[in-house]
Design an enzyme around this catalytic site. Structure first.
Site, PDB file in Angstrom:
ATOM      1  CG  ASP A 138      -2.370   0.575   0.899  1.00 49.92           C
ATOM      2  OD1 ASP A 138      -2.225   1.720   0.532  1.00 49.92           O
ATOM      3  OD2 ASP A 138      -3.229   0.127   1.136  1.00 49.92           O
ATOM      4  CG  HIS A 211      -5.420   3.760   0.702  1.00 49.13           C
ATOM      5  ND1 HIS A 211      -4.940   2.420   0.484  1.00 49.13           N
ATOM      6  CD2 HIS A 211      -6.513   3.945   0.308  1.00 49.13           C
ATOM      7  CE1 HIS A 211      -5.848   1.817  -0.212  1.00 49.13           C
ATOM      8  NE2 HIS A 211      -6.809   2.617  -0.515  1.00 49.13           N
ATOM      9  CB  SER A 541      -9.332   0.387  -0.280  1.00 48.53           C
ATOM     10  OG  SER A 541      -8.590   0.830  -1.479  1.00 48.53           O
TER      11      SER A 541
END
Ligand code: NAG
Ligand code: NAG
Ligand code: NAG
Ligand code: NAG
Ligand code: NAG
Ligand code: NAG
Ligand code: NAG
Length: 759
Positions: A138, A211, A541
């Protein structure tokens, strides 16, 4: 005359440009990933590295390798011109030369929603979970997040071979017994876009985006009490496998996630000995032997590593999935039973409900002037509240109605605020329907669905002096129905292999609270100077790492289970209906969802611990699947790193891939009956028992029969096969038919979804 001259100049200029451009294209280098047939290495070479280097130098003296791969593929990546790539492709021992692709991110109440809190005693001892390592590819990690606190963690598993790499604002002391590994992969990114600008992003595993911290803490974050976002969703935050270890592999940068870096990260993760890999990213759809994530996941699967990927956020259109290889677990998104209501109250006395995570000074309780953005802008898409399009004279001191689309939702709020607006009502258009995603807006704002938005707009447009205000109600639990399939969740059918039903399942992916980076505010906008330890965001996600964490729990409980067995347990125990018997809804249509939306259904981890039976898959089964796809030996060998040839005397059938679901394609010829057979094999992972089958369908146009209808298992690990016959009846139609095949011994229900389409 003047015009003509201008035209001539333009044409001349264009000719010159195109000669230049052609030269540039010929000389322009880009990154290629080269797959080598290692088994064909001439004996004259000392080792494969020398051989790779010699092959490369034979086409380009100056080319340097970005990465040499040894676990995911045999080969390397490098910068070449298109011509050099073409020459290299024809050299001996080269299986393929693939241009690099760019991938994108698919951007604390979950444990109790999933029943993990109430059933803690059913789950594996923390000692066995702490042996499991979840690797996350990520944007990196914010190691100071409380989610990576290692208090109470024992020594790092002895099998662990990973590292904690240092770089910008990150040292090896940022890892601990929870966050046991952190690496970053930027060579492909920097080769394509130039050196990382360390004033804008950290050239290290540090997460400047949020994220990666969110996904890794969702999968395996430690237990953090009093977690919340600006007071919203307050409670205890914990990853799905709170005792598992985390290893992060930063592959996504401001300019995207490049496949040479992704492949290098998967190569290292396999070497490091992760047990689960979580990838909340995807690229454009291509055949498995061209798709770096699919290629890396194949090698991981062989090593017994469970790979979970996001299905994509391209819903509700059909055929919108990413990451569909059958050795990947593909996860769509559903909602939780939690909401963040914020009402719009209009001058005509009507109230409309919406959602918001705004925290700050509220609007005065009285009605305030209200204007439609389309009436406060000269721009053609003035209704969208794009940067610089609102007329401050028109919006100053007013609440503004903006429509969703094109620019980020939170940015619309910022645009209103900059123009002097005091509040925003954000309405959905047909593209989003009634789906509501809550945001931590920079000004008092609420999001409403399309129907309510249309009603509010009608009021606005028919009233010269419209007024409104917004009331914020905080966090509300117990929302029904829940879950519902989110509109953005990508949908089947599977455009690469229609014979494999995808997504596999759905998991929570809407308004999820998890750890966040200290480098950015909750909206991610540069203008947002707020800093939060936790943030609430949405996407597949977010659903993918839920399944990654659950897989870690199952791995700890059943260390001998293959990735396919773990996925089977999650799929066959997933639920498709609410307690009242009604089918899980699709928020995009307001109607019951189908297996193309939810796969096998919504995960139910407590049942998945003890599924009774599983549909297992071996490496050989996957190779047979590639043969059934009619891949060439070269394609198979570049994907599966071996000298394998399909047996030309053997009949390979996609229908016999031992998958826990059925995607059936059947001919609809009037007047004749057509039938299709699928074979499956069940492995008993529970106690001895007799299982009976039951079948249901949404339409009488297809008859489903199962032979035999009873399977008796007298010992653990015993295997039994059955055949399903799908046959058309006189009512053959053109609309998809869905169904379910369930094996039950009275204690376990082993369910498989069926999706039938017509050819
Ligand atoms: C690869 O497999 C083919 C077909 O089985 C065989 O003919 C060939 O000799 C093998 N190559 C190597 C280098 O083992
Ligand atoms: C590194 O940390 C310093 C000090 O906290 C900060 O000013 C700087 O912006 C950080 N750099 C990056 C790239 O995050
Ligand atoms: C709308 O909400 C306000 C504030 O909660 C309340 O006073 C009013 O009665 C509501 N109106 C309707 C029509 O429900
Ligand atoms: C606002 O825009 C709509 C069309 O989008 C138009 O019909 C209406 O007359 C405008 N109202 C004002 C006050 O300009
Ligand atoms: C929009 O057009 C009006 C009238 O033509 C003009 O007065 C105003 O300045 C324009 N506003 C913007 C933001 O361009
Ligand atoms: C709107 O407000 C203006 C200024 O207060 C007033 O002159 C006008 O009559 C109002 N229009 C309506 C339809 O109420
Ligand atoms: C593979 O080739 C066979 C024989 O030509 C054909 O029947 C089958 O449909 C093909 N399979 C796929 C997935 O294209």
């Amino acid at each position: 005359m003047f015009r003509f001259q201008v035209l001539v100049v333009v044409i001349l200029g264009f000719c010159q440009l195109s000669v230049e451009a052609k030269k540039n294209v010929e000389q322009k280098k880009q990154t290629y990933i080269i797959h080598m047939a290692k088994f064909e290495m001439p004996v004259s070479f000392e080792d494969h590295a020398h051989w790779y280097d010699s092959s490369l130098k034979s086409v380009s003296k100056s080319a340097e390798m970005l990465y040499t791969y040894s676990n995911v593929i045999h080969g390397f990546s490098t910068r070449l011109t298109a011509k050099e790539a073409q020459i290299l492709e024809n050299r001996p021992g080269i299986l393929s030369v693939l241009p690099e692709m760019k991938y994108e991110l698919h951007t604390t109440r979950t444990p109790s929603f999933l029943g993990l809190d109430q059933n803690a005693n059913l789950f594996p001892e923390s000692d066995s979970v702490s042996e499991v390592v979840v690797g996350v590819l990520d944007t990196g990690v914010w190691p100071e997040s409380k989610s990576f606190d290692d208090t109470g963690f024992g020594p790092i598993p002895s099998s662990w071979k990973g590292e904690c790499e240092s770089g910008t604002n990150f040292t090896s002391s940022n890892c601990n017994r929870k966050l046991i590994g952190a690496r970053f992969f930027s060579r492909g990114y920097e080769a394509a876009l130039g050196p990382v600008d360390a004033t804008k992003e950290s050239r290290s595993p540090r997460d400047d985006d949020g994220h990666g911290t969110h996904t890794s803490s969702t999968a395996a974050g430690s237990i953090v009490s009093d977690a919340n976002l600006l007071g919203y969703a307050a409670g205890t935050a914990r990853g799905m496998a709170a005792r598992a270890r985390v290893a992060v592999y930063k592959v996504c940068w401001l300019g995207g996630c490049f496949s040479s870096d992704i492949l290098a990260a998967m190569d290292k993760a396999i070497y490091d000995n992760v047990n689960v890999l979580s990838l909340s990213l995807g690229g454009s759809m291509s055949d498995y032997y061209r798709d770096s994530v699919a290629i890396g996941a194949f090698a991981a699967m062989e090593k017994g590593i469970f790979v979970s990927c996001s299905a994509g956020n391209a819903g509700p259109s059909s055929d919108s999935l990413s990451n569909v290889a059958p050795w990947i677990t593909t996860v769509g998104a559903g909602t939780l039973d939690r909401d963040f209501p914020a009402y719009v109250s209009l001058g005509n006395g009507q109230n409309y409900s919406g959602v918001s995570l705004y925290r700050g000074d509220s609007l005065p309780g009285k009605l305030l002037p209200f204007i439609y953005a389309g009436n406060a802008s000269n721009a053609t898409s003035g209704n969208l509240c794009m940067t610089g399009t609102l007329n401050p004279e028109k919006v100053s001191g007013k609440i503004v109605l903006c429509e969703r689309g094109v620019n980020p939702r939170v940015q619309k709020g910022y645009v209103v605020k900059e123009a002097g607006g005091i509040g925003m009502v954000l309405t959905n258009t047909a593209a989003n329907g009634e789906e509501l995603v809550a945001d931590a807006h920079l000004l008092p704002a609420t999001a409403v669905g399309q129907k309510r938005g249309d009603a509010i707009k009608d009021y606005l447009l028919s009233n010269q002096n419209a007024t409104a205000t917004i009331f914020f109600e905080g966090t509300k639990l117990g929302i029904e129905p829940s879950p519902v399939v989110s509109a953005f969740s990508s949908r089947g059918p599977n455009s690469i292999t229609p014979g494999v039903l995808k997504p596999d399942m759905i998991a929570p992916g809407v308004n999820i609270l998890a750890g966040w980076s200290g480098a950015v505010g909750p909206t991610g906008l540069a203008t947002d100077k707020r800093r939060v330890g936790f943030n609430i965001i949405s996407g597949t996600s977010m659903s993918c790492p839920h399944v990654s964490g659950l897989a870690a729990l199952l791995k700890a409980a059943h260390p001998d289970w293959s990735p396919a067995a773990i996925r089977s347990a999650l799929m066959t125990t997933a639920y498709t209906a609410y307690k009242d018997g009604n089918m899980i809804q699709d928020v995009a249509t307001g109607k019951p969802s189908t297996p193309f939306d939810h796969g096998a259904g919504h995960v139910d981890p407590v049942s998945a611990l003890n599924p009774g039976l599983v549909y297992d898959l071996t490496v050989e089964d996957h190779l047979n699947f590639l043969c059934a796809l009619n891949y060439t030996a070269q394609q198979i060998n570049s994907l599966a790193r071996r000298n394998f040839s399909c047996d030309s005397s053997k009949q390979y059938s996609l229908n016999d891939l031992n998958y826990p679901s059925f995607a059936v394609s059947i001919q609809s010829q009037m007047g004749s009956t057509n039938e299709v057979k699928h074979t499956r094999t069940l492995t008993n992972v529970g106690s001895p028992g007799m299982y009976k089958v039951s079948v249901s369908t949404t339409s009488a146009s297809v008859k489903i029969s199962v032979e035999p209808a009873t399977l008796t298992f007298s010992q653990t690990n015993e295997k039994k096969s059955y055949t399903v016959t799908f046959s058309t009846t006189s009512k053959a139609s053109k609309t998809n038919v869905f169904g379910r095949i369930v094996w039950s011994d009275g204690k376990h229900s082993v369910g498989s979804p069926v999706a039938i389409s017509w050819t």
